[in-house]
Design a protein around this motif. Structure first.
Motif, mmCIF file in Angstrom:
data_model
loop_
_atom_site.group_PDB
_atom_site.id
_atom_site.type_symbol
_atom_site.label_atom_id
_atom_site.label_comp_id
_atom_site.label_asym_id
_atom_site.label_seq_id
_atom_site.Cartn_x
_atom_site.Cartn_y
_atom_site.Cartn_z
ATOM 1 N N TYR A 128 0.839 -1.204 0.000
ATOM 2 C CA TYR A 128 0.000 0.000 0.000
ATOM 3 C C TYR A 128 0.875 1.255 0.000
ATOM 4 O O TYR A 128 0.638 2.196 -0.751
ATOM 5 C CB TYR A 128 -0.916 -0.021 1.228
ATOM 6 C CG TYR A 128 -1.759 1.214 1.395
ATOM 7 C CD1 TYR A 128 -2.935 1.381 0.661
ATOM 8 C CD2 TYR A 128 -1.403 2.220 2.289
ATOM 9 C CE1 TYR A 128 -3.719 2.516 0.818
ATOM 10 C CE2 TYR A 128 -2.182 3.353 2.451
ATOM 11 C CZ TYR A 128 -3.334 3.497 1.712
ATOM 12 O OH TYR A 128 -4.114 4.624 1.864
ATOM 13 N N LEU A 129 1.921 1.238 0.828
ATOM 14 C CA LEU A 129 2.794 2.405 0.927
ATOM 15 C C LEU A 129 3.586 2.671 -0.348
ATOM 16 O O LEU A 129 3.995 3.801 -0.600
ATOM 17 C CB LEU A 129 3.746 2.249 2.113
ATOM 18 C CG LEU A 129 3.102 2.322 3.498
ATOM 19 C CD1 LEU A 129 4.123 1.980 4.576
ATOM 20 C CD2 LEU A 129 2.477 3.691 3.733
ATOM 21 N N THR A 130 3.807 1.629 -1.170
ATOM 22 C CA THR A 130 4.547 1.840 -2.418
ATOM 23 C C THR A 130 3.726 2.611 -3.444
ATOM 24 O O THR A 130 4.289 3.135 -4.397
ATOM 25 C CB THR A 130 4.981 0.512 -3.068
ATOM 26 O OG1 THR A 130 3.834 -0.223 -3.452
ATOM 27 C CG2 THR A 130 5.874 -0.287 -2.155
ATOM 28 N N ALA A 131 2.435 2.654 -3.269
ATOM 29 C CA ALA A 131 1.555 3.244 -4.287
ATOM 30 C C ALA A 131 0.751 4.423 -3.760
ATOM 31 O O ALA A 131 -0.383 4.633 -4.171
ATOM 32 C CB ALA A 131 0.634 2.171 -4.831
ATOM 33 N N LEU A 132 1.330 5.175 -2.840
ATOM 34 C CA LEU A 132 0.609 6.340 -2.307
ATOM 35 C C LEU A 132 0.687 7.507 -3.273
ATOM 36 O O LEU A 132 1.747 7.757 -3.839
ATOM 37 C CB LEU A 132 1.196 6.752 -0.956
ATOM 38 C CG LEU A 132 0.830 5.866 0.216
ATOM 39 C CD1 LEU A 132 1.532 6.361 1.471
ATOM 40 C CD2 LEU A 132 -0.664 5.835 0.432
ATOM 41 N N PRO A 133 -0.337 8.264 -3.426
ATOM 42 C CA PRO A 133 -1.705 7.961 -3.019
ATOM 43 C C PRO A 133 -2.331 6.934 -3.971
ATOM 44 O O PRO A 133 -1.950 6.876 -5.137
ATOM 45 C CB PRO A 133 -2.418 9.305 -3.121
ATOM 46 C CG PRO A 133 -1.687 10.033 -4.193
ATOM 47 C CD PRO A 133 -0.258 9.557 -4.108
ATOM 48 N N PRO A 138 -9.019 7.716 -2.938
ATOM 49 C CA PRO A 138 -7.967 8.488 -2.266
ATOM 50 C C PRO A 138 -7.474 7.903 -0.945
ATOM 51 O O PRO A 138 -6.439 8.316 -0.442
ATOM 52 C CB PRO A 138 -8.607 9.852 -2.047
ATOM 53 C CG PRO A 138 -10.073 9.635 -2.157
ATOM 54 C CD PRO A 138 -10.269 8.446 -3.035
ATOM 55 N N LEU A 139 -8.171 6.917 -0.379
ATOM 56 C CA LEU A 139 -7.773 6.356 0.916
ATOM 57 C C LEU A 139 -7.548 4.854 0.909
ATOM 58 O O LEU A 139 -6.588 4.357 1.479
ATOM 59 C CB LEU A 139 -8.837 6.675 1.975
ATOM 60 C CG LEU A 139 -9.085 8.146 2.269
ATOM 61 C CD1 LEU A 139 -10.250 8.299 3.226
ATOM 62 C CD2 LEU A 139 -7.839 8.806 2.806
ATOM 63 N N ILE A 140 -8.443 4.142 0.280
ATOM 64 C CA ILE A 140 -8.472 2.685 0.418
ATOM 65 C C ILE A 140 -8.209 2.039 -0.938
ATOM 66 O O ILE A 140 -8.741 2.463 -1.957
ATOM 67 C CB ILE A 140 -9.850 2.214 0.933
ATOM 68 C CG1 ILE A 140 -10.221 2.906 2.232
ATOM 69 C CG2 ILE A 140 -9.901 0.706 1.077
ATOM 70 C CD1 ILE A 140 -9.314 2.617 3.383
ATOM 71 N N ASP A 141 -7.408 0.976 -0.929
ATOM 72 C CA ASP A 141 -7.266 0.152 -2.124
ATOM 73 C C ASP A 141 -7.323 -1.309 -1.703
ATOM 74 O O ASP A 141 -7.567 -1.634 -0.539
ATOM 75 C CB ASP A 141 -6.011 0.507 -2.921
ATOM 76 C CG ASP A 141 -4.718 0.024 -2.286
ATOM 77 O OD1 ASP A 141 -4.752 -0.547 -1.175
ATOM 78 O OD2 ASP A 141 -3.659 0.209 -2.902
ATOM 79 N N GLU A 142 -7.096 -2.213 -2.659
ATOM 80 C CA GLU A 142 -7.250 -3.648 -2.373
ATOM 81 C C GLU A 142 -6.301 -4.144 -1.299
ATOM 82 O O GLU A 142 -6.614 -5.110 -0.592
ATOM 83 C CB GLU A 142 -7.097 -4.487 -3.650
ATOM 84 C CG GLU A 142 -5.713 -4.517 -4.238
ATOM 85 C CD GLU A 142 -5.389 -3.349 -5.173
ATOM 86 O OE1 GLU A 142 -4.342 -3.410 -5.833
ATOM 87 O OE2 GLU A 142 -6.163 -2.377 -5.249
ATOM 88 N N HIS A 143 -5.163 -3.494 -1.117
ATOM 89 C CA HIS A 143 -4.214 -3.942 -0.090
ATOM 90 C C HIS A 143 -4.795 -3.794 1.315
ATOM 91 O O HIS A 143 -4.591 -4.650 2.174
ATOM 92 C CB HIS A 143 -2.890 -3.188 -0.226
ATOM 93 C CG HIS A 143 -2.266 -3.385 -1.561
ATOM 94 N ND1 HIS A 143 -2.324 -2.438 -2.549
ATOM 95 C CD2 HIS A 143 -1.601 -4.443 -2.086
ATOM 96 C CE1 HIS A 143 -1.710 -2.903 -3.627
ATOM 97 N NE2 HIS A 143 -1.263 -4.122 -3.372
ATOM 98 N N VAL A 144 -5.511 -2.729 1.552
ATOM 99 C CA VAL A 144 -6.158 -2.521 2.853
ATOM 100 C C VAL A 144 -7.245 -3.571 3.059
ATOM 101 O O VAL A 144 -7.361 -4.162 4.136
ATOM 102 C CB VAL A 144 -6.739 -1.093 2.962
ATOM 103 C CG1 VAL A 144 -7.523 -0.911 4.247
ATOM 104 C CG2 VAL A 144 -5.630 -0.049 2.847
#
Length: 181
Positions: A128-133, A138-144
């Motif tokens: 998740y941190l590699t693809a910020l934002p 803007p907040l959530i993606d599949e990693h979360v």
């Protein structure tokens, strides 16, 4: 003595895990566990052999390519410099691939769910941190979502249904080290 077992004089023990809510919930958690395990294992096998979904054969790990190059090398956001410096590092590649395989195998078998959940949270947080934002939301993606589902699977003892969770939990090793459940 309402609510007490007449034979023992103690309150009856509540079932734990998926059975605590319903048999249907247990099967849904089990199916989710198996599907998520296949997501991790597919990523491992695709990156290892270059199955073409999405890793082309010429970029397979077995041909000497780095399974972390594309993701870490393309990192963006505030930590991109750190992640780009880790791309193509053989140790990082090995840890990443071992993580994909280990988490996927544990989920598929239904054993070591707590360890798999913890490792999955760490892996998904780093990805998740590699693809910020995130690009889509803007907040959530599949990693979360994957991280939260992994925690839910462990909390629900999802390995007990259609998996080896119960026999695994009954081993002496897990009896001595319950965090391996």
């Amino acid at each position: 003595m309402s609510g007490t077992d007449i034979r023992s004089g103690h309150a009856p023990r509540r079932p734990e895990g998926p059975a605590a809510s319903s048999p249907v919930a247990g099967r849904v958690w089990a199916a989710t566990r198996i599907c998520l395990g296949l997501v991790y294992l597919w990523a491992f096998f695709d990156k290892t052999f270059g199955a073409g979904f999405p890793t082309p054969p010429k970029y397979a790990w077995l041909t000497g390519n780095s399974p972390t190059l594309e993701f870490l090398g393309g990192a963006r956001g505030p930590l991109s410099h750190l992640f780009r410096s880790l791309a193509e590092n053989r140790l990082v590649d090995l840890v990443f691939m071992a993580g994909l395989f280990g988490i996927g195998a544990a989920l598929l078998l239904g054993i070591g769910m707590r360890v798999a959940a913890a490792a999955g949270v760490v892996m998904m947080a780093l990805l998740y941190l590699t693809a910020l934002p995130p690009r889509v939301n803007p907040l959530i993606d599949e990693h979360v979502v994957y991280a939260l589902v992994g925690v839910g699977l462990a909390a629900a003892n999802a390995g007990d249904v259609w998996g080896l969770g119960r026999p695994w939990a009954a081993t002496r090793l897990v009896g001595r080290l319950p965090w391996l459940r």
